[in-house]
Motif scaffolding. Structure first.
Motif, short mmCIF file in Angstrom:
data_model
loop_
_atom_site.label_atom_id
_atom_site.label_comp_id
_atom_site.label_asym_id
_atom_site.label_seq_id
_atom_site.Cartn_x
_atom_site.Cartn_y
_atom_site.Cartn_z
N GLU A 132 0.81 -1.17 -0.02
CA GLU A 132 0.09 0.09 -0.18
C GLU A 132 0.83 1.24 0.06
O GLU A 132 0.38 2.35 -0.18
N ARG A 133 1.98 1.25 0.67
CA ARG A 133 2.97 2.54 0.60
C ARG A 133 3.98 2.42 -0.33
O ARG A 133 5.11 2.91 -0.37
N SER A 134 3.72 1.44 -1.32
CA SER A 134 4.90 1.24 -2.32
C SER A 134 4.56 1.70 -3.65
O SER A 134 3.32 1.79 -4.01
N LEU A 135 5.36 2.19 -4.47
CA LEU A 135 5.14 2.71 -5.91
C LEU A 135 6.04 1.88 -6.61
O LEU A 135 7.42 2.10 -6.23
N ILE A 136 5.66 0.98 -7.70
CA ILE A 136 6.68 0.12 -8.44
C ILE A 136 6.82 0.58 -9.95
O ILE A 136 5.67 0.64 -10.34
N TYR A 137 8.00 0.99 -10.09
CA TYR A 137 8.23 1.26 -11.56
C TYR A 137 8.57 -0.01 -12.48
O TYR A 137 9.80 -0.48 -12.05
N ALA A 210 13.91 8.61 -11.14
CA ALA A 210 13.29 8.84 -9.71
C ALA A 210 14.35 8.32 -8.65
O ALA A 210 15.13 7.60 -8.92
N GLU A 211 14.38 8.64 -7.48
CA GLU A 211 14.92 8.03 -6.30
C GLU A 211 14.25 6.76 -5.89
O GLU A 211 13.07 6.94 -5.08
N MET A 212 14.96 5.56 -5.77
CA MET A 212 14.55 4.33 -5.38
C MET A 212 15.05 3.90 -4.03
O MET A 212 16.31 4.00 -3.79
N HIS A 213 14.32 2.96 -3.58
CA HIS A 213 14.65 2.17 -2.18
C HIS A 213 15.37 0.87 -2.72
O HIS A 213 15.94 0.41 -1.84
N LEU A 214 14.71 0.46 -3.77
CA LEU A 214 15.06 -0.98 -4.07
C LEU A 214 15.02 -0.88 -5.68
O LEU A 214 14.16 -0.61 -6.33
N ILE A 215 16.20 -1.26 -6.34
CA ILE A 215 16.23 -1.65 -7.77
C ILE A 215 16.37 -3.14 -7.94
O ILE A 215 17.38 -3.89 -7.42
N SER A 216 15.67 -3.48 -8.64
CA SER A 216 15.68 -5.14 -9.09
C SER A 216 15.90 -5.21 -10.60
O SER A 216 15.03 -4.91 -11.41
N CYS A 217 17.17 -5.52 -11.06
CA CYS A 217 17.72 -6.13 -12.28
C CYS A 217 17.99 -7.09 -12.40
O CYS A 217 19.30 -7.20 -12.32
N ARG A 218 17.50 -8.27 -12.73
CA ARG A 218 18.12 -9.24 -12.84
C ARG A 218 17.81 -10.01 -14.31
O ARG A 218 17.01 -10.16 -14.69
N PHE A 236 22.21 2.96 -11.58
CA PHE A 236 21.45 2.39 -10.34
C PHE A 236 22.11 3.11 -9.29
O PHE A 236 21.24 3.45 -8.41
N LYS A 237 23.34 3.50 -9.26
CA LYS A 237 23.84 4.05 -7.97
C LYS A 237 23.50 5.44 -8.01
O LYS A 237 23.03 5.75 -6.80
N GLN A 238 22.99 6.10 -9.09
CA GLN A 238 22.63 7.60 -9.12
C GLN A 238 21.07 7.37 -8.73
O GLN A 238 20.65 8.41 -7.96
N SER A 239 20.49 6.26 -9.05
CA SER A 239 18.74 6.11 -8.66
C SER A 239 18.64 5.75 -7.46
O SER A 239 17.53 5.95 -6.64
N LEU A 240 19.48 5.20 -6.46
CA LEU A 240 19.32 4.77 -5.16
C LEU A 240 19.42 5.80 -4.08
O LEU A 240 20.30 6.77 -4.30
N CYS A 241 18.50 5.67 -3.14
CA CYS A 241 18.55 6.54 -1.93
C CYS A 241 19.85 6.02 -1.11
O CYS A 241 20.35 5.08 -1.47
N HIS A 242 19.70 6.90 -0.31
CA HIS A 242 20.64 6.66 0.86
C HIS A 242 20.49 5.26 1.53
O HIS A 242 19.42 4.89 1.83
N ARG A 243 21.69 4.53 1.25
CA ARG A 243 21.47 2.95 1.87
C ARG A 243 20.43 2.25 0.87
O ARG A 243 19.96 1.24 1.72
N GLY A 244 20.17 2.40 -0.12
CA GLY A 244 19.44 1.46 -1.15
C GLY A 244 19.81 0.53 -1.39
O GLY A 244 20.99 0.28 -1.40
#
Length: 280
Positions: A132-137, A210-218, A236-244
């Motif tokens: 409910e509190r997630s937005l998945i791109y 966007a700034e992401m908390h989790l990126i999954s590229c498999r 990916f590095k640029q897209s991840l938030c602090h400690r993503g």
């Protein structure tokens, strides 16, 4: 004509075709592993009724619908729900507890293909009280694959393997709770995609969005050469938030990339990494 000369001509034709695709359609396959591209083009020749890549290039340059069809041969659309179940089990164990500390979440499934991984993550987040509190791109360069992903409909013959993977991945219920069977297909619950945005995005040419908390590229980067892999890792590095967090496929690794020092292992075997604290 000697085989060596034929091979040289085919190599030139392939290079010209990929250049043409880039300049005509702005899809860049020049940094993909050329062996994989070659196999895809060989299959396409037969399907398009062309004898040479030069003939194929002529058709692709003048017929956008033919190019759309060709994308299916140049992009690998092989996936499964909860593919590599240990990866999803590790997400539950190592990553979810930290994701819970955020009031809202942004998650990027890069190279989402026909959507199996997107729905797998949505189910995992649902069971962990986070959907409910997630937005998945969910992004891919293949618009046809994205349309399939948006529908959330798969052949019923795949349901058994989906269910087996789900249980191995630590599923808390029955996968059948998340779909209905209808005329030889399984139709996934529309609630799973209400927080999902499906969009075109190329790791070869596009930028951070966007700034992401989790990126999954498999199982995407294995089809890239080292330069294109490094471009993706930069994104990916640029897209991840602090400690993503970043998740890769089982045959992929950050170890020899240009961003190896920017991440630390979270689950080494399952290829889950976390951006280091001192990295912007």
């Amino acid at each position: 004509m000697p085989l060596r000369k034929k091979a040289e001509i085919a190599e030139i034709e392939q290079r010209l075709l990929l250049d043409g695709i880039y300049y005509r359609y702005h899809y860049d396959f020049r940094g993909y592993a050329q062996g994989s591209i070659k196999r895809g083009l060989e299959a396409a020749l037969s399907s398009f009724g062309c004898q040479t890549l030069s003939q194929l290039q002529d058709r692709i340059m003048h017929d956008p619908t033919a190019f759309t069809a060709l994308l299916g041969y140049l992009t690998v659309q092989v996936s499964d729900m909860f593919r590599d179940p240990a990866y999803f089990a590790a997400l539950r164990r190592e990553v979810v507890p930290l994701l819970r500390t955020y009031p809202s979440l942004k998650i990027w499934v890069a190279g989402c293909s026909t959507g199996e991984e997107v729905y797998s993550l949505a189910i995992l987040l649902q069971e962990e009280g986070l959907l409910e509190r997630s937005l998945i791109y969910a992004t891919d360069i293949n618009s046809q694959a994205l349309r399939v992903a948006e529908q959330g409909i798969f052949g019923i013959e795949r349901a058994e393997s989906f269910s087996e993977n789900y249980l191995k991945a630590g599923g808390k219920h029955s996968l059948a709770d998340y779909y209905t069977a209808h005329y030889g297909h399984v139709v996934l619950d529309k609630e799973l995609r209400k927080n999902v945005v499906f969009a075109d995005h190329s790791l070869a040419t596009d930028s951070v969005f966007a700034e992401m908390h989790l990126i999954s590229c498999r199982n995407v980067l294995i089809y890239f050469d080292s330069d294109l892999q490094n471009r993706a890792f930069d994104l990916f590095k640029q897209s991840l938030c602090h400690r993503g967090f970043l998740g890769l496929g089982m045959k992929e690794s950050l170890r020899f990339s240009n961003q190896a020092q920017a991440f630390e292992d979270v689950a080494q075997v399952e290829k889950i990494y976390q951006k280091k604290s001192n990295i912007e």
